[in-house]
Design a protein around this motif. Structure first.
Motif, short mmCIF file in Angstrom:
data_model
loop_
_atom_site.label_atom_id
_atom_site.label_comp_id
_atom_site.label_asym_id
_atom_site.label_seq_id
_atom_site.Cartn_x
_atom_site.Cartn_y
_atom_site.Cartn_z
N ALA A 18 0.83 -1.21 0.00
CA ALA A 18 0.00 0.00 0.00
C ALA A 18 0.87 1.25 0.00
O ALA A 18 0.61 2.20 -0.76
CB ALA A 18 -0.93 -0.01 1.21
N VAL A 64 -10.81 4.02 3.56
CA VAL A 64 -10.68 3.22 2.34
C VAL A 64 -10.76 1.74 2.67
O VAL A 64 -11.37 0.96 1.95
CB VAL A 64 -9.34 3.54 1.64
CG1 VAL A 64 -9.08 2.59 0.49
CG2 VAL A 64 -9.31 4.98 1.17
N LEU A 70 -7.53 -0.52 -1.42
CA LEU A 70 -6.77 0.54 -2.07
C LEU A 70 -6.47 0.17 -3.52
O LEU A 70 -6.67 0.97 -4.44
CB LEU A 70 -5.47 0.81 -1.31
CG LEU A 70 -4.60 1.94 -1.85
CD1 LEU A 70 -5.27 3.29 -1.60
CD2 LEU A 70 -3.22 1.90 -1.21
N LEU A 79 -8.93 5.91 -7.66
CA LEU A 79 -8.00 6.35 -6.62
C LEU A 79 -7.53 7.78 -6.83
O LEU A 79 -7.51 8.58 -5.90
CB LEU A 79 -6.81 5.40 -6.51
CG LEU A 79 -5.79 5.73 -5.43
CD1 LEU A 79 -6.44 5.82 -4.05
CD2 LEU A 79 -4.66 4.70 -5.42
#
Length: 86
Positions: A18, A64, A70, A79
């Motif tokens: 991430a 999120v 994500l 995004l």
């Protein structure tokens, strides 16, 4: 750009993924390591409405979710818009 916060632990591969995606997009984020601080972990769990796994990612006030959520936002082309929202 809204503030991005990511709750992590040191050895979490999903946290690394991430953070890498956010970094590749040029996003600055606040990282909060919950690995050794029970108070920060409680904060994360409360803020994420019960989420106990890491990472827990927030874009502004929007929760999120984790790494998979994500990447799903990225795959749907949503995004960038979420990161630009005021």
């Amino acid at each position: 750009m809204p503030n991005v916060t990511i709750y992590t632990t040191m050895m979490c591969p999903y946290c690394f993924r991430a953070k890498k995606l956010l970094t590749q997009k040029g996003v600055k984020f606040d990282e909060i390591d919950v690995g050794t601080d029970p108070g920060l972990r409680r904060e994360m769990t409360t803020r994420s409405n019960g989420g106990q796994t890491v990472p827990q990612i927030f874009i502004g006030k929007r929760h999120v979710g984790g790494c998979d959520e994500l990447f799903a936002l990225e795959a749907r082309g949503e995004l960038d818009a979420a990161l630009q929202a005021a």
